[in-house]
Motif scaffolding. Sequence first.
Motif, PDB file in Angstrom:
ATOM      1  N   PHE A   6       0.859  -1.190   0.000  1.00 33.76           N
ATOM      2  CA  PHE A   6       0.000   0.000   0.000  1.00 33.76           C
ATOM      3  C   PHE A   6       0.889   1.232   0.000  1.00 33.76           C
ATOM      4  O   PHE A   6       1.898   1.266   0.716  1.00 33.76           O
ATOM      5  CB  PHE A   6      -0.889   0.006   1.248  1.00 33.76           C
ATOM      6  CG  PHE A   6      -1.553   1.345   1.494  1.00 33.76           C
ATOM      7  CD1 PHE A   6      -2.757   1.641   0.890  1.00 33.76           C
ATOM      8  CD2 PHE A   6      -0.961   2.313   2.300  1.00 33.76           C
ATOM      9  CE1 PHE A   6      -3.364   2.878   1.089  1.00 33.76           C
ATOM     10  CE2 PHE A   6      -1.558   3.545   2.505  1.00 33.76           C
ATOM     11  CZ  PHE A   6      -2.760   3.831   1.898  1.00 33.76           C
ATOM     12  N   PRO A   7       0.520   2.277  -0.725  1.00 31.14           N
ATOM     13  CA  PRO A   7      -0.614   2.418  -1.652  1.00 31.14           C
ATOM     14  C   PRO A   7      -0.170   2.221  -3.094  1.00 31.14           C
ATOM     15  O   PRO A   7      -0.681   2.870  -4.007  1.00 31.14           O
ATOM     16  CB  PRO A   7      -1.041   3.872  -1.413  1.00 31.14           C
ATOM     17  CG  PRO A   7       0.266   4.589  -1.181  1.00 31.14           C
ATOM     18  CD  PRO A   7       1.176   3.588  -0.490  1.00 31.14           C
ATOM     19  N   SER A   8       0.760   1.330  -3.299  1.00 31.28           N
ATOM     20  CA  SER A   8       1.442   1.217  -4.574  1.00 31.28           C
ATOM     21  C   SER A   8       0.721   0.272  -5.530  1.00 31.28           C
ATOM     22  O   SER A   8      -0.484   0.028  -5.418  1.00 31.28           O
ATOM     23  CB  SER A   8       2.895   0.792  -4.331  1.00 31.28           C
ATOM     24  OG  SER A   8       3.658   0.955  -5.488  1.00 31.28           O
TER      25      SER A   8
ATOM     26  N   GLN B 161       5.916  -7.362  -0.139  1.00 32.33           N
ATOM     27  CA  GLN B 161       6.173  -6.099   0.544  1.00 32.33           C
ATOM     28  C   GLN B 161       4.862  -5.571   1.097  1.00 32.33           C
ATOM     29  O   GLN B 161       3.845  -5.552   0.399  1.00 32.33           O
ATOM     30  CB  GLN B 161       6.793  -5.078  -0.425  1.00 32.33           C
ATOM     31  CG  GLN B 161       7.419  -3.861   0.242  1.00 32.33           C
ATOM     32  CD  GLN B 161       6.518  -2.628   0.307  1.00 32.33           C
ATOM     33  OE1 GLN B 161       5.434  -2.615  -0.272  1.00 32.33           O
ATOM     34  NE2 GLN B 161       6.963  -1.596   1.004  1.00 32.33           N
ATOM     35  N   ASP B 162       4.845  -5.194   2.390  1.00 32.39           N
ATOM     36  CA  ASP B 162       3.697  -4.555   2.999  1.00 32.39           C
ATOM     37  C   ASP B 162       2.432  -5.407   2.782  1.00 32.39           C
ATOM     38  O   ASP B 162       2.367  -6.539   3.245  1.00 32.39           O
ATOM     39  CB  ASP B 162       3.570  -3.136   2.421  1.00 32.39           C
ATOM     40  CG  ASP B 162       2.603  -2.249   3.160  1.00 32.39           C
ATOM     41  OD1 ASP B 162       3.009  -1.636   4.171  1.00 32.39           O
ATOM     42  OD2 ASP B 162       1.435  -2.158   2.733  1.00 32.39           O
ATOM     43  N   TYR B 163       1.414  -4.905   2.077  1.00 32.52           N
ATOM     44  CA  TYR B 163       0.196  -5.678   1.838  1.00 32.52           C
ATOM     45  C   TYR B 163       0.488  -7.012   1.158  1.00 32.52           C
ATOM     46  O   TYR B 163      -0.311  -7.955   1.254  1.00 32.52           O
ATOM     47  CB  TYR B 163      -0.761  -4.876   0.954  1.00 32.52           C
ATOM     48  CG  TYR B 163      -1.655  -3.888   1.680  1.00 32.52           C
ATOM     49  CD1 TYR B 163      -1.406  -3.490   2.989  1.00 32.52           C
ATOM     50  CD2 TYR B 163      -2.760  -3.323   1.025  1.00 32.52           C
ATOM     51  CE1 TYR B 163      -2.228  -2.578   3.635  1.00 32.52           C
ATOM     52  CE2 TYR B 163      -3.591  -2.417   1.662  1.00 32.52           C
ATOM     53  CZ  TYR B 163      -3.319  -2.039   2.962  1.00 32.52           C
ATOM     54  OH  TYR B 163      -4.140  -1.129   3.590  1.00 32.52           O
ATOM     55  N   GLY B 164       1.588  -7.095   0.449  1.00 26.50           N
ATOM     56  CA  GLY B 164       1.915  -8.347  -0.217  1.00 26.50           C
ATOM     57  C   GLY B 164       2.137  -9.498   0.734  1.00 26.50           C
ATOM     58  O   GLY B 164       1.942 -10.659   0.356  1.00 26.50           O
ATOM     59  N   ALA B 165       2.539  -9.191   1.987  1.00 27.40           N
ATOM     60  CA  ALA B 165       2.821 -10.266   2.936  1.00 27.40           C
ATOM     61  C   ALA B 165       1.575 -11.049   3.335  1.00 27.40           C
ATOM     62  O   ALA B 165       1.566 -12.283   3.231  1.00 27.40           O
ATOM     63  CB  ALA B 165       3.543  -9.712   4.162  1.00 27.40           C
TER      64      ALA B 165
ATOM     65  N   LEU C  80      10.928 -17.561  -0.399  1.00 25.05           N
ATOM     66  CA  LEU C  80      10.308 -16.303   0.013  1.00 25.05           C
ATOM     67  C   LEU C  80      11.348 -15.186   0.042  1.00 25.05           C
ATOM     68  O   LEU C  80      12.474 -15.391   0.520  1.00 25.05           O
ATOM     69  CB  LEU C  80       9.703 -16.427   1.410  1.00 25.05           C
ATOM     70  CG  LEU C  80       8.558 -17.402   1.627  1.00 25.05           C
ATOM     71  CD1 LEU C  80       8.202 -17.448   3.115  1.00 25.05           C
ATOM     72  CD2 LEU C  80       7.337 -17.004   0.803  1.00 25.05           C
ATOM     73  N   VAL C  81      10.933 -14.011  -0.422  1.00 21.83           N
ATOM     74  CA  VAL C  81      11.697 -12.777  -0.231  1.00 21.83           C
ATOM     75  C   VAL C  81      10.747 -11.780   0.410  1.00 21.83           C
ATOM     76  O   VAL C  81       9.636 -11.568  -0.097  1.00 21.83           O
ATOM     77  CB  VAL C  81      12.227 -12.205  -1.556  1.00 21.83           C
ATOM     78  CG1 VAL C  81      13.023 -10.920  -1.298  1.00 21.83           C
ATOM     79  CG2 VAL C  81      13.064 -13.231  -2.306  1.00 21.83           C
ATOM     80  N   THR C  82      11.143 -11.198   1.531  1.00 20.74           N
ATOM     81  CA  THR C  82      10.277 -10.216   2.177  1.00 20.74           C
ATOM     82  C   THR C  82      11.018  -8.901   2.369  1.00 20.74           C
ATOM     83  O   THR C  82      12.129  -8.866   2.885  1.00 20.74           O
ATOM     84  CB  THR C  82       9.721 -10.737   3.514  1.00 20.74           C
ATOM     85  OG1 THR C  82       8.964  -9.688   4.144  1.00 20.74           O
ATOM     86  CG2 THR C  82      10.811 -11.200   4.460  1.00 20.74           C
ATOM     87  N   GLN C  83      10.384  -7.838   1.920  1.00 21.09           N
ATOM     88  CA  GLN C  83      10.885  -6.475   2.075  1.00 21.09           C
ATOM     89  C   GLN C  83       9.808  -5.701   2.828  1.00 21.09           C
ATOM     90  O   GLN C  83       8.786  -5.310   2.260  1.00 21.09           O
ATOM     91  CB  GLN C  83      11.151  -5.833   0.707  1.00 21.09           C
ATOM     92  CG  GLN C  83      11.557  -4.374   0.777  1.00 21.09           C
ATOM     93  CD  GLN C  83      11.144  -3.599  -0.457  1.00 21.09           C
ATOM     94  OE1 GLN C  83      11.115  -4.133  -1.564  1.00 21.09           O
ATOM     95  NE2 GLN C  83      10.802  -2.333  -0.276  1.00 21.09           N
ATOM     96  N   SER C  84       9.982  -5.521   4.119  1.00 20.74           N
ATOM     97  CA  SER C  84       8.951  -4.893   4.950  1.00 20.74           C
ATOM     98  C   SER C  84       7.620  -5.607   4.779  1.00 20.74           C
ATOM     99  O   SER C  84       6.567  -4.976   4.746  1.00 20.74           O
ATOM    100  CB  SER C  84       8.823  -3.398   4.642  1.00 20.74           C
ATOM    101  OG  SER C  84       9.997  -2.710   5.031  1.00 20.74           O
TER     102      SER C  84
ATOM    103  N   HIS D 100      10.666   2.535   4.063  1.00 21.81           N
ATOM    104  CA  HIS D 100       9.628   1.555   3.743  1.00 21.81           C
ATOM    105  C   HIS D 100       9.705   1.075   2.299  1.00 21.81           C
ATOM    106  O   HIS D 100       9.503  -0.105   2.018  1.00 21.81           O
ATOM    107  CB  HIS D 100       8.259   2.189   4.021  1.00 21.81           C
ATOM    108  CG  HIS D 100       7.113   1.234   3.963  1.00 21.81           C
ATOM    109  ND1 HIS D 100       7.000   0.152   4.810  1.00 21.81           N
ATOM    110  CD2 HIS D 100       6.012   1.196   3.165  1.00 21.81           C
ATOM    111  CE1 HIS D 100       5.880  -0.509   4.550  1.00 21.81           C
ATOM    112  NE2 HIS D 100       5.277   0.093   3.540  1.00 21.81           N
ATOM    113  N   PHE D 101       9.968   1.980   1.365  1.00 21.47           N
ATOM    114  CA  PHE D 101      10.055   1.621  -0.049  1.00 21.47           C
ATOM    115  C   PHE D 101      11.523   1.510  -0.448  1.00 21.47           C
ATOM    116  O   PHE D 101      12.041   2.288  -1.250  1.00 21.47           O
ATOM    117  CB  PHE D 101       9.299   2.637  -0.903  1.00 21.47           C
ATOM    118  CG  PHE D 101       7.809   2.438  -0.893  1.00 21.47           C
ATOM    119  CD1 PHE D 101       7.228   1.401  -1.597  1.00 21.47           C
ATOM    120  CD2 PHE D 101       6.987   3.283  -0.171  1.00 21.47           C
ATOM    121  CE1 PHE D 101       5.850   1.209  -1.591  1.00 21.47           C
ATOM    122  CE2 PHE D 101       5.607   3.100  -0.151  1.00 21.47           C
ATOM    123  CZ  PHE D 101       5.038   2.054  -0.867  1.00 21.47           C
TER     124      PHE D 101
END
Length: 295
Positions: A41-43, A108-112, A129-133, A271-272
């Motif tokens: 969010f909000p991307s 990332q973010d909402y993607g999690a 898995l790759v997680t960025q925030s 965050h980004f």
Amino acid sequence: MAVSTKALDVRYRTVDVDGVEVFYREAGDPSRPALVLLHGFPSSSHMYRRLLAELSDEFWLIAPDYVGFGRSATPPVDGFTYSFEKLTQVTLGLLDRIGVPRFALYVQDYGAPIGLRIAAAHPERVTALVTQSGNAYQEGFTPFWDLLFRHAADRAPHESAVRELLTLASTRWQYEHGVPADRLDRIAPEAWLLDQAGLDRPGNQEIQLQLFWDYQFNLEQYPRFQEYFRTHRPPTLVAWGANDEIFGPAGAEAFARDLPDAEIHLLDAGHFALETHGTEIAALVRDFLRRNVAG
């Protein structure tokens, strides 16, 4: 000036998934290992534009826009169930529709909460898995969330304050906070301007308010996600902004509790992090995928 052939490899497509139009970006050869990129969010999938170009020589990449975001359909809140469960169903439906049987996930973010629902339900399909925030632990929540959790408990009294999170100033802050001064000039202004244009579409704020409210139910899934980590031990790369004031670095470090082999990198970013540390993250992802999913 030479034009990168990698950049020319990105394709832009829209397909119908259960009656809604879903837009996605695709790059690379479908015979290569797949990496699905789930935005925050909000991307939109736009946040992955550079990663798509950078990695398309070696991997097949798919980056969808969720319903209500980017170029995907944006039905009104009374015409679509805006929940993370529903967004997960549509995302999985897209992958089935275009034929992506096994894949690594970048969240990332909402993607999690979307990606980890997919992984927990279909562990046999997820290669890494790759997680960025992309949070999966209570430790990741910062004071940023206090207002949102008050809104989740009692919407009406807090709606006006929560709407401030949908303003241009807030969107720009998400991109710029925690970024070292010498990297601010790496943030493409069209990124936060494009995000804001999406938020400003008629009816979109109501969509986002509904998802803000629904976020509380993601926390109920955390024990399930953590059990998935412990049971299936997916290879995991954590590339996280150490200065992120939305999902703090404690959320990154918490992955080691259930995934002791997780590769955790805290970057001097916010965050980004892809905007300011895209080269570093692309190199980490390439090396990680080569070692864990490439044939």
